[in-house]
Scaffold this active site. Structure first.
Site, PDB file in Angstrom:
ATOM      1  N   GLY A 166       0.800  -1.214   0.000  1.00 41.77           N
ATOM      2  CA  GLY A 166       0.000   0.000   0.000  1.00 41.77           C
ATOM      3  C   GLY A 166       0.829   1.259   0.000  1.00 41.77           C
ATOM      4  O   GLY A 166       0.317   2.347  -0.075  1.00 41.77           O
ATOM      5  N   CYS A 167       2.149   1.100   0.073  1.00 45.56           N
ATOM      6  CA  CYS A 167       3.044   2.243   0.021  1.00 45.56           C
ATOM      7  C   CYS A 167       3.330   2.559  -1.439  1.00 45.56           C
ATOM      8  O   CYS A 167       3.702   1.684  -2.198  1.00 45.56           O
ATOM      9  CB  CYS A 167       4.350   1.893   0.700  1.00 45.56           C
ATOM     10  N   VAL A 168       3.160   3.830  -1.824  1.00 48.63           N
ATOM     11  CA  VAL A 168       3.459   4.156  -3.222  1.00 48.63           C
ATOM     12  C   VAL A 168       4.712   5.005  -3.358  1.00 48.63           C
ATOM     13  O   VAL A 168       5.225   5.504  -2.378  1.00 48.63           O
ATOM     14  CB  VAL A 168       2.283   4.848  -3.916  1.00 48.63           C
TER      15      VAL A 168
END
Lengths: 123, 99, 110
Positions: free
Chosen positions: C108-110
């Site tokens: 979920g980290c971009v």
């Protein structure tokens, strides 16, 4: 989605864990979407109940065992996990065989909950 | 709510799961191999005819035609084309795909 | 891509995360930290070790919000807040600390 709007998101899981990629993909989407503070619930029906069947040991098939991650859902404020009663029965399982606390519901009840959602994600 | 089924009833229990879960007044759309469930004389026909009393049942015509079964559809099943498919999705509040 | 630490080569992805979890060691962590311009103090190690424990238990690198909350639970509110964690890891506690901890990028980290 405008800021502050909380929608009801339901993730419906109907596949056994390692035969296809659905279960893992669903779990990843759930974790990603958890960052958006929506009203999230997870449903496990049909072979999807096998995702929660305790005791996965995946060394032999050389695939990542993602079962421990279901226990992290609580940290992500995802506490509503519904499991289909008929699916458990058909597979000789009870809620005690599952790796996380769940609410066991009849199929028809799951159908009712489904109708109340803003978004249903099907896996 | 719109329920979409795409598996043959002879290969998978998906259709039964859908029929057992969907709320009365829901709509069911059969696409891809699920269209075989809507053919007369099949082992799934009785279940589907019974379900017609409870749900609106749609079937995707291009998938019927591709399989050569467009002439064998059970009475009461509604035929839609791709544009009709889109309308159904737009008309219903939500959608569950019984993959 | 790869990094070389004391004559040994370790495979990384294009963003510098270790490809093989088993390659991690304190030496490797120190090397990655230097690349990130992070000087490791006991407070840094505390977070890195916390992340490794979390991964061992749950098989995921937690999102920032989750990490912050979980650290607060275990190490107290003065550490379980984003200001403290960002001071230690200016480019994001989850992202940067996970890299040093040898974990994959948080989901979920971009």
């Amino acid at each position: 989605m405008s800021e502050g709007t909380i929608k009801k998101f339901m993730y419906v899981n109907r596949k056994a864990p390692y035969g296809t990629i659905y279960a893992l993909e669903s779990l990843e989407v759930v974790l990603i979407a958890a960052a958006f503070d929506q009203d999230v619930s997870l449903v496990f029906m049909d072979d999807g109940v096998y995702q929660l069947r305790k005791g996965h040991q995946t060394k032999g098939i050389e695939v990542k065992n993602f079962q421990p991650t279901y226990r992290a859902l609580e940290d992500y404020d995802i506490t509503r996990l519904y499991v289909e009663r008929e699916a458990l029965q058909a597979r000789g399982l009870t809620a005690d065989d599952l790796c996380v606390p769940v609410e066991v519901l009849e199929r028809a009840e799951i159908g009712r909950l489904m109708e109340q959602q803003d978004v249903v994600f099907s896996f | 709510m719109l329920h979409i089924v795409n598996k043959s009833p002879f290969q998978s229990t998906t259709l039964d799961s859908c029929l057992a879960t969907a709320r009365p007044d829901g709509s069911i759309l059969l696409i891809e191999d699920a269209v075989y469930a809507a053919t007369r004389g099949s082992a799934a026909a009785a279940r589907l005819e019974q379900a017609l009393g409870k749900f609106k049942i749609y079937v995707l015509t291009p998938d019927l035609e591709a399989r050569g079964i467009a002439g064998s559809v059970i009475d009461g099943v509604r035929l839609v084309d791709y544009a009709g498919f889109v309308d159904l999705v737009a008309e219903h509040k939500g959608c569950q795909s019984w993959l | 891509m790869a990094i070389e630490v004391n004559g040994k080569t370790y495979e990384t992805d294009e963003e510098g995360y270790l490809v093989n979890l088993g390659d991690w060691s304190e030496e490797v962590a120190n090397f990655i930290a230097r690349q990130e311009n992070v000087e490791m103090t006991p407070n840094h190690w505390e977070v890195v070790n916390f992340l490794r424990d979390y991964y061992n238990e749950f098989q995921i690198a937690p999102a920032v919000r989750v990490l912050t909350k979980a650290i607060g639970k275990k190490l107290g509110p003065e550490k379980g807040n984003s200001q403290y964690l960002y001071e230690l890891f200016p480019y994001g506690p989850a992202k940067q600390a996970c890299k040093i901890a040898g974990l994959p990028k948080p989901t979920g980290c971009v």
